[in-house]
Design a protein around this motif. Sequence first.
Motif, PDB file in Angstrom:
ATOM      1  N   ILE A   1       0.838  -1.206   0.000  1.00 44.32           N
ATOM      2  CA  ILE A   1       0.000   0.000   0.000  1.00 44.32           C
ATOM      3  C   ILE A   1       0.872   1.255   0.000  1.00 44.32           C
ATOM      4  O   ILE A   1       0.601   2.207  -0.740  1.00 44.32           O
ATOM      5  CB  ILE A   1      -0.956  -0.018   1.220  1.00 44.32           C
ATOM      6  N   ILE A   2       1.924   1.244   0.809  1.00 49.08           N
ATOM      7  CA  ILE A   2       2.867   2.379   0.817  1.00 49.08           C
ATOM      8  C   ILE A   2       3.505   2.522  -0.567  1.00 49.08           C
ATOM      9  O   ILE A   2       3.645   3.637  -1.086  1.00 49.08           O
ATOM     10  CB  ILE A   2       3.955   2.170   1.892  1.00 49.08           C
ATOM     11  N   PHE A   3       3.857   1.385  -1.147  1.00 44.41           N
ATOM     12  CA  PHE A   3       4.487   1.376  -2.471  1.00 44.41           C
ATOM     13  C   PHE A   3       3.564   1.996  -3.516  1.00 44.41           C
ATOM     14  O   PHE A   3       3.991   2.831  -4.322  1.00 44.41           O
ATOM     15  CB  PHE A   3       4.834  -0.063  -2.854  1.00 44.41           C
ATOM     16  N   ILE A   4       2.295   1.616  -3.514  1.00 47.94           N
ATOM     17  CA  ILE A   4       1.357   2.108  -4.525  1.00 47.94           C
ATOM     18  C   ILE A   4       1.027   3.573  -4.298  1.00 47.94           C
ATOM     19  O   ILE A   4       0.772   4.321  -5.248  1.00 47.94           O
ATOM     20  CB  ILE A   4       0.073   1.239  -4.569  1.00 47.94           C
ATOM     21  N   ILE A   5       1.040   4.018  -3.049  1.00 46.19           N
ATOM     22  CA  ILE A   5       0.817   5.447  -2.760  1.00 46.19           C
ATOM     23  C   ILE A   5       1.951   6.278  -3.353  1.00 46.19           C
ATOM     24  O   ILE A   5       1.719   7.335  -3.964  1.00 46.19           O
ATOM     25  CB  ILE A   5       0.692   5.682  -1.237  1.00 46.19           C
ATOM     26  N   ILE A   6       3.174   5.799  -3.190  1.00 41.67           N
ATOM     27  CA  ILE A   6       4.331   6.489  -3.780  1.00 41.67           C
ATOM     28  C   ILE A   6       4.223   6.495  -5.300  1.00 41.67           C
ATOM     29  O   ILE A   6       4.500   7.504  -5.962  1.00 41.67           O
ATOM     30  CB  ILE A   6       5.647   5.802  -3.337  1.00 41.67           C
ATOM     31  N   PHE A   7       3.789   5.374  -5.858  1.00 43.94           N
ATOM     32  CA  PHE A   7       3.617   5.256  -7.312  1.00 43.94           C
ATOM     33  C   PHE A   7       2.579   6.260  -7.819  1.00 43.94           C
ATOM     34  O   PHE A   7       2.788   6.933  -8.831  1.00 43.94           O
ATOM     35  CB  PHE A   7       3.189   3.826  -7.653  1.00 43.94           C
ATOM     36  N   ILE A   8       1.468   6.367  -7.101  1.00 39.81           N
ATOM     37  CA  ILE A   8       0.414   7.314  -7.482  1.00 39.81           C
ATOM     38  C   ILE A   8       0.919   8.747  -7.401  1.00 39.81           C
ATOM     39  O   ILE A   8       0.684   9.563  -8.311  1.00 39.81           O
ATOM     40  CB  ILE A   8      -0.824   7.136  -6.569  1.00 39.81           C
ATOM     41  N   ALA A   9       1.619   9.061  -6.305  1.00 36.04           N
ATOM     42  CA  ALA A   9       2.151  10.415  -6.124  1.00 36.04           C
ATOM     43  C   ALA A   9       3.114  10.781  -7.242  1.00 36.04           C
ATOM     44  O   ALA A   9       3.087  11.902  -7.775  1.00 36.04           O
ATOM     45  CB  ALA A   9       2.850  10.516  -4.772  1.00 36.04           C
ATOM     46  N   PHE A  10       3.956   9.823  -7.627  1.00 35.31           N
ATOM     47  CA  PHE A  10       4.918  10.054  -8.711  1.00 35.31           C
ATOM     48  C   PHE A  10       4.194  10.359 -10.017  1.00 35.31           C
ATOM     49  O   PHE A  10       4.570  11.272 -10.762  1.00 35.31           O
ATOM     50  CB  PHE A  10       5.811   8.826  -8.877  1.00 35.31           C
ATOM     51  N   HIS A  11       3.130   9.597 -10.301  1.00 36.66           N
ATOM     52  CA  HIS A  11       2.409   9.798 -11.546  1.00 36.66           C
ATOM     53  C   HIS A  11       1.620  11.106 -11.548  1.00 36.66           C
ATOM     54  O   HIS A  11       1.510  11.767 -12.581  1.00 36.66           O
ATOM     55  CB  HIS A  11       1.472   8.612 -11.812  1.00 36.66           C
TER      56      HIS A  11
END
Length: 254
Positions: free
Chosen positions: A182-192
């Motif tokens: 979940i932390i990983f996907i939040i970072i991924f979303i923020a990056f995009h």
Amino acid sequence: MKKYLIKNLAGSWIFYTTFPKLPFIKPEFKNIAQFAPPIGFFIGTIQSYIFIFLRSNSWSIYASALICLASGYLITGGLHIDGLMDTFDGIFAGKKKRLKAMKDSKVGSFGVQSLVFITLIQIACLLKIQNQIIFVLPICLFWGRFSNLFFIEKFKYISYKKKSISHKQFWKGFKKESLLSIIFIIIFIAFHLLSFISPAKVIKNSLLILIGIFVSKTIPNMLGNKIEGFNGDACGASIVLVETTMLFMHAILL
């Protein structure tokens, strides 16, 4: 706690890939499922760069796509593809012969058909995605492995052997096991969100993330209901089916 996580990361590194053992770390295998989604993202990144490297060195799009897929089989040792074939053999063998068919080292006709069908779809998707692969393949492999967290959480473990170790045996619950992802996907979303200025691209990627969550939960649910539980083969099948579905969705929307 930190040392425990590092040991489990080392264990997942060995269990999910064919990479050599990490130096100076004694691996643990008790809670390795939580690391599978980020490792999937990492594997997808390697495959993407292989594809890009070949394309930039005058390899055809077809050859690049095939070697990209082959590199994934090499990195994982074909673990998930083997699970896909065994699971389909088991499903079509019927309830009484299911586990026997899944255990059998020989691949049946339905297993072969599943491999051919999935491989052709993946090749077609890579040919459509092409230069977008670096943004697509890693997240698709992430979702494939994320589906196993739903699988393990909901279903009981079914085994071929009386004495076998399952992820379920050391499972700490979905919330704890999925926290890293979940932390990983939040970072991924923020990056995009920071990378894509176009509102249309933000909407498309947000939609794809919602689809990823839905598919990651739905496919293992269907498989689990069909075989009345989960095991290593079913987890492998879930990974391949989810990542292929997400590749297809990205190919359509991108």
